[in-house]
Design a protein around this motif. Structure first.
Motif, short mmCIF file in Angstrom:
data_model
loop_
_atom_site.label_atom_id
_atom_site.label_comp_id
_atom_site.label_asym_id
_atom_site.label_seq_id
_atom_site.Cartn_x
_atom_site.Cartn_y
_atom_site.Cartn_z
N VAL A 115 0.84 -1.20 0.00
CA VAL A 115 0.00 0.00 0.00
C VAL A 115 0.88 1.25 0.00
O VAL A 115 1.81 1.38 0.82
CB VAL A 115 -0.92 0.01 1.24
N TYR A 116 0.59 2.17 -0.91
CA TYR A 116 1.30 3.44 -0.95
C TYR A 116 0.44 4.51 -0.28
O TYR A 116 -0.74 4.68 -0.62
CB TYR A 116 1.60 3.86 -2.39
N VAL A 117 1.03 5.22 0.68
CA VAL A 117 0.32 6.26 1.42
C VAL A 117 1.06 7.59 1.28
O VAL A 117 2.26 7.67 1.55
CB VAL A 117 0.21 5.90 2.92
N HIS A 118 0.33 8.61 0.84
CA HIS A 118 0.87 9.96 0.75
C HIS A 118 0.23 10.79 1.86
O HIS A 118 -0.98 10.93 1.92
CB HIS A 118 0.55 10.57 -0.62
N SER A 119 1.08 11.33 2.75
CA SER A 119 0.59 12.15 3.87
C SER A 119 0.91 13.61 3.62
O SER A 119 2.07 13.97 3.36
CB SER A 119 1.24 11.69 5.18
N ARG A 120 -0.13 14.46 3.68
CA ARG A 120 0.06 15.88 3.46
C ARG A 120 0.24 16.57 4.80
O ARG A 120 -0.61 16.46 5.69
CB ARG A 120 -1.14 16.47 2.71
N LEU A 121 1.33 17.31 4.96
CA LEU A 121 1.63 18.01 6.19
C LEU A 121 1.61 19.52 5.94
O LEU A 121 1.82 19.96 4.81
CB LEU A 121 2.99 17.58 6.75
N PRO A 122 1.34 20.31 6.97
CA PRO A 122 1.21 21.76 6.79
C PRO A 122 2.52 22.42 6.38
O PRO A 122 3.59 22.06 6.87
CB PRO A 122 0.73 22.24 8.17
N TRP A 123 2.43 23.40 5.49
CA TRP A 123 3.59 24.18 5.06
C TRP A 123 4.23 24.84 6.29
O TRP A 123 3.52 25.27 7.20
CB TRP A 123 3.14 25.24 4.06
N PRO A 124 5.55 24.90 6.38
CA PRO A 124 6.55 24.59 5.36
C PRO A 124 7.11 23.16 5.46
O PRO A 124 8.14 22.87 4.85
CB PRO A 124 7.64 25.61 5.64
N VAL A 125 6.46 22.28 6.22
CA VAL A 125 6.94 20.92 6.37
C VAL A 125 6.67 20.14 5.08
O VAL A 125 5.58 20.23 4.51
CB VAL A 125 6.26 20.21 7.57
N LYS A 126 7.65 19.38 4.64
CA LYS A 126 7.47 18.57 3.43
C LYS A 126 6.48 17.43 3.68
O LYS A 126 6.41 16.88 4.78
CB LYS A 126 8.82 17.95 3.02
N ASP A 127 5.73 17.09 2.65
CA ASP A 127 4.85 15.93 2.72
C ASP A 127 5.68 14.67 2.95
O ASP A 127 6.87 14.62 2.62
CB ASP A 127 4.05 15.77 1.43
N ARG A 128 5.03 13.64 3.50
CA ARG A 128 5.66 12.34 3.70
C ARG A 128 4.95 11.30 2.84
O ARG A 128 3.78 11.47 2.49
CB ARG A 128 5.59 11.91 5.17
N ASP A 129 5.65 10.23 2.52
CA ASP A 129 5.02 9.09 1.90
C ASP A 129 5.71 7.81 2.37
O ASP A 129 6.80 7.85 2.93
CB ASP A 129 4.98 9.20 0.38
N MET A 130 5.04 6.69 2.15
CA MET A 130 5.61 5.40 2.54
C MET A 130 4.91 4.29 1.79
O MET A 130 3.79 4.45 1.30
CB MET A 130 5.50 5.17 4.05
#
Length: 211
Positions: free
Chosen positions: A87-102
């Motif tokens: 499973v691919y998960v894209h996590s959106r985090l608030p600016w200016p933090v970069k998004d994460r994925d796994m």
């Protein structure tokens, strides 16, 4: 890595865990993990819906954003030789933090004796190209226990620990450790109690054997 064993919401004490939130029938526990900026989390709740309905929601991978506030999208990208989902998960985090994925390897099992369905997910390498605008999480573990308490009641226990990589502000770390798991179980409870997944359990064999 995850530690601990299945425990119900009514347990008087959970060794090594600290209760940080207890409201609306949802309990959240945390504990420190050596070498990690993020605490391990255990969240517990009972819902007025069958275990099969909870499993149906969790197995509906594209619907993950409906109960995971940081999840922008999720999809099954394949299966391994043992049938476990990748499973691919894209996590959106608030600016200016970069998004994460796994990329997670998720496998399911059933303990008919305790009427408990378990899902274990572990971060793995490969499967999706690394993107420069996202930080790839390579250390993450998550387990779900869904215990049947009858035809229309079940208990959910989830434990998670991950290393988000990079530098995250303290307020965001605290949110991920306390607020996020509470919000997730609250939304899961709302969804399954709405009856949205009441008619899909026939497609879940052999997992439905716990009921």
């Amino acid at each position: 890595m995850l530690l601990g064993t299945f425990a119900t919401a009514g347990d008087a004490a959970i060794p090594d865990w600290t209760l940080v939130r207890d409201r609306e029938g949802i309990q959240v526990f945390t504990r420190e993990v050596s070498g990690s900026p993020l605490r391990a989390v255990r969240a517990v709740a009972r819902v007025k819906a069958s275990a099969t309905q909870v499993v149906a929601l969790l197995r509906d991978v594209p619907e993950r954003p409906s109960w995971d506030a940081t999840c922008a999208s999720a999809e099954v990208i394949g299966h391994d030789a043992n049938g476990a989902e990748k499973v691919y998960v894209h996590s959106r985090l608030p600016w200016p933090v970069k998004d994460r994925d796994m990329v997670l390897r998720a496998s399911w099992s059933v303990d008919a004796g305790s009427k408990t369905i378990s899902m274990t997910a572990q971060a793995i390498s490969g499967g999706v190209d690394i993107r420069p605008d996202r930080v790839r999480i390579v250390e993450a573990s998550n387990v779900w226990y869904i215990k049947s308490l009858g035809e229309s009641e079940s208990e959910i226990v989830t434990e998670i620990h991950l290393d988000p990589g990079g530098q995250l502000p303290a307020w965001l770390l605290n949110y991920l450790s306390e607020e996020a798991p509470f919000d997730s179980l609250h939304k899961i409870r709302q969804i399954v109690e709405s009856g949205r997944y009441k008619s899909v359990h026939g497609a879940l064999n052999p997992l439905v054997t716990v009921e």
